[in-house]
Design an enzyme around this catalytic site. Structure first.
Site, PDB file in Angstrom:
ATOM      1  N   LYS A 121      19.761  -1.438  54.983  1.00 60.74           N
ATOM      2  CA  LYS A 121      19.977  -2.673  54.225  1.00 60.74           C
ATOM      3  C   LYS A 121      19.749  -2.422  52.716  1.00 60.74           C
ATOM      4  O   LYS A 121      19.507  -1.305  52.301  1.00 60.74           O
ATOM      5  CB  LYS A 121      19.070  -3.777  54.766  1.00 60.74           C
ATOM      6  CG  LYS A 121      19.341  -4.107  56.244  1.00 60.74           C
ATOM      7  CD  LYS A 121      20.744  -4.593  56.455  1.00 60.74           C
ATOM      8  CE  LYS A 121      21.118  -5.092  57.837  1.00 60.74           C
ATOM      9  NZ  LYS A 121      20.380  -4.688  58.993  1.00 60.74           N
TER      10      LYS A 121
HETATM   11  C1  LIG Z   1      23.457  -9.721  60.889  1.00 61.34           C
HETATM   12  C2  LIG Z   1      22.169  -9.135  61.363  1.00 61.34           C
HETATM   13  N1  LIG Z   1      21.206  -9.944  61.811  1.00 61.34           N
HETATM   14  C3  LIG Z   1      20.024  -9.470  62.245  1.00 61.34           C
HETATM   15  C4  LIG Z   1      19.743  -8.118  62.238  1.00 61.34           C
HETATM   16  C5  LIG Z   1      18.429  -7.630  62.758  1.00 61.34           C
HETATM   17  O1  LIG Z   1      17.658  -7.037  61.782  1.00 61.34           O
HETATM   18  P1  LIG Z   1      16.523  -5.965  62.140  1.00 61.34           P
HETATM   19  O2  LIG Z   1      17.213  -4.705  62.559  1.00 61.34           O
HETATM   20  O3  LIG Z   1      15.761  -5.810  60.864  1.00 61.34           O
HETATM   21  O4  LIG Z   1      15.694  -6.547  63.236  1.00 61.34           O
HETATM   22  C6  LIG Z   1      20.705  -7.237  61.769  1.00 61.34           C
HETATM   23  C7  LIG Z   1      20.415  -5.782  61.752  1.00 61.34           C
HETATM   24  O5  LIG Z   1      21.247  -4.955  61.700  1.00 61.34           O
HETATM   25  C8  LIG Z   1      21.953  -7.745  61.319  1.00 61.34           C
HETATM   26  O6  LIG Z   1      22.916  -6.936  60.861  1.00 61.34           O
END
Ligand SMILES: Cc1ncc(COP(=O)(O)O)c(C=O)c1O
Length: 395
Positions: free
Chosen positions: A195
Site C-alpha cells: 500500500k
Molecule cells: C480493497 C481492500 N480492502 C481491504 C484489504 C485488507 O487489508 P489488509 O491486508 O491490511 O488486512 C485490502 C488488502 O489488500 C484491500 O485491497
C-alpha cells in the site's frame, strides 16, 4: 521481433519486478530502533502520535489505528452496529475482506455491480439492490480512484445507510478537490507493504464522528473503554469490558514506522502518478489494450494500474498473456476475482452471472507493477515487455 521468454527467448529483465513493494529508508529504520529502545513497545505514545498525524494528513477529526486493513473494516462494521438482521451493500470488485467484515458481524452481503469505466460501485446499481434491511454501504475506491462519493452519500442519506469507504487503495487520493478520509461516515485504510505507506501489517479508520471513534477505540482493545496507559496515568486498576471486542491494536513499533512513512506520502503518490502517466502514454497506441479511465474530478492515488485486454484483437486469452509477461519477469497480477465467486460465498448461495460488468471485466484485466521505488528503468522494462508480448499476440 524478439522471441518471447515463455518460448525460450531472453526475458526483458533478469529479475522479477513485483507488482507492489514497500520503500524503507534509513529514517524508517532509525524511528523503529528508537522506539524499540523506549519504554513502550505497544499502546504507548507513538500510536496516538501516528493517529494524530494520519488524521491531519487526510483531513479527518479522528483516526484510530488497528492491526490490519481487515481489522479496520471489522471495526467499522462493529461501529456501524451491523448485526445478523442487517444487509450491507458492497462491490464484487474488491478483496474478500471488504465483504468478510459484514459476515464477521453476522450481516448479509448484497453485491451491487460496478461502472465499466472505473470499476467502482455504480450508484444506479446500488439503488436497485437497496432492501428495507439495508443498514450500510461499503464502497471501495478501486485501484486508488475515489468512488462516486457525492452520489453515494446522497443515496445513503436517503435510505439512512451508514456509508463506509474502504480506501485501502486510496490513501492520498482526492475527490472533487477534497482528500479521501472524511468523505464518508467511516473511512478505512490498509497499511500492508504493497500500500501507499506501510507498518508491516496495519490499518486505520478515520471519521469526523466522536462517538464512532470511541466505539472503534474500545473495539480494538477487547471492548474495554480505557487502555493500559490511560489507567497508568490516573493510577487506577479499574476497567470494564462493555462490548465483545478484539485485540486489534497496532504496536508502537509499527506506529513509529507509520509516522516516518507518512512523511513521504506526498512524494510517493506523486511518483505513482508519474508512473501511471508514463504507462498511459506508452500504451495509448496499442489497440489491443485499454488503459485506466480517470474521471476529471478525481485525483487517484494509483495503488494499482490495471490494463484491460481487447480480447477480440488478440490471439490467445488473458491467461497466456499473463504467463508471457511473467516469463519476461514482469510480476503482473489480477485484481480481483469477483468476491461472490469464491467458494465460501458460492456456499452461501450467491450465483455467478449477477454482476455482469464486474465479471466480464475481471476476465480481461491485468495489473502491472506500480510502486514508488520503481526506477525509470523498471518502468521502461514494463513498457517494453507489454509491447513485446502484445505485438506477438496481435491478430
Ligand atoms: C480493497 C481492500 N480492502 C481491504 C484489504 C485488507 O487489508 P489488509 O491486508 O491490511 O488486512 C485490502 C488488502 O489488500 C484491500 O485491497
Amino acid at each position: 521481433m524478439h522471441r518471447l521468454a515463455v518460448e525460450g527467448g531472453r526475458p526483458v529483465r533478469t529479475t522479477l519486478l513485483p507488482y507492489g513493494h514497500q520503500c524503507i529508508d534509513d529514517d524508517d529504520v532509525r524511528a523503529v530502533t528508537e522506539t524499540l529502545q523506549s519504554s513502550w513497545l505497544t499502546t504507548g505514545p507513538k500510536v496516538e502520535e501516528f493517529e494524530r498525524a494520519f488524521a491531519s494528513a487526510v483531513g479527518a477529526k479522528h483516526a484510530v489505528a488497528v492491526s490490519s486493513g481487515t481489522a479496520a473494516l471489522h471495526a467499522a462494521t462493529f461501529a456501524a452496529r451491523i448485526g445478523p438482521a442487517d444487509d450491507v451493500i458492497t462491490t464484487p470488485m474488491t478483496f474478500a475482506a471488504t465483504a468478510n467484515c459484514v459476515r464477521y458481524q453476522g450481516g448479509t452481503v448484497v453485491f451491487a455491480d460496478v461502472r465499466k469505466d472505473t470499476l467502482n460501485l455504480d450508484p444506479a446499481k446500488v439503488e436497485a439492490v437497496v432492501t428495507p434491511k439495508a443498514k450500510a454501504l461499503i464502497t471501495v475506491d478501486y485501484s486508488g480512484q475515489p468512488s462516486d462519493l457525492d452520489e453515494l452519500s446522497v443515496l445513503a442519506s436517503r435510505h439512512r445507510l451508514i456509508m463506509i469507504e474502504d480506501a485501502s487503495h486510496a490513501l492520498g487520493a482526492s475527490y472533487r478537490g477534497r482528500r479521501v478520509g472524511a468523505l464518508a461516515h467511516l473511512t478505512t485504510f490498509s497499511l500492508h507493504p504493497v500500500k501507499h505507506i506501510t507498518t508491516g501489517e496495519g490499518g486505520m479508520i478515520t471519521t469526523d464522528d466522536a462517538e464512532l471513534a470511541e466505539r472503534l477505540r474500545a473495539f480494538r482493545n477487547h471492548g474495554i473503554s480505557s487502555d493500559y496507559r490511560q489507567r497508568e496515568a490516573t493510577g487506577s486498576w479499574f476497567y470494564e469490558m462493555t462490548d465483545l471486542g478484539f485485540n486489534y491494536r497496532l504496536t508502537d513499533l509499527q506506529s513509529a514506522l507509520g509516522l516516518s512513512q507518512l512523511e513521504k506520502l506526498e512524494t510517493w503518490v506523486a511518483r505513482r502518478r508519474t508512473i501511471a502517466a508514463r504507462y498511459s502514454t506508452a500504451f495509448a497506441a496499442l489497440s489491443e489494450i485499454e488503459t485506466p479511465t480517470v474521471l476529471p474530478d478525481r485525483g487517484p492515488a494509483w495503488h494499482l494500474y490495471v490494463i484491460r485486454l481487447n480480447l477480440d484483437r488478440i490471439r490467445m486469452g488473458r491467461a497466456e498473456l499473463f504467463r508471457a509477461l511473467r516469463a519476461e519477469n514482469i510480476g503482473v497480477n489480477v485484481h480481483y476475482i469477483p468476491v461472490p465467486w469464491h467458494p465460501y460465498y458460492q456456499g452461501l448461495g450467491y450465483k455467478k452471472g449477477e454482476w455482469p460488468v464486474a465479471e466480464n471485466e475481471y476476465a480481461r484485466m491485468i495489473s502491472l507493477p506500480i510502486f514508488p521505488a520503481m526506477t525509470d528503468r523498471d518502468v521502461e522494462d514494463v513498457v517494453t515487455a507489454v509491447n513485446k508480448v502484445v505485438s506477438y499476440f496481435r491478430k
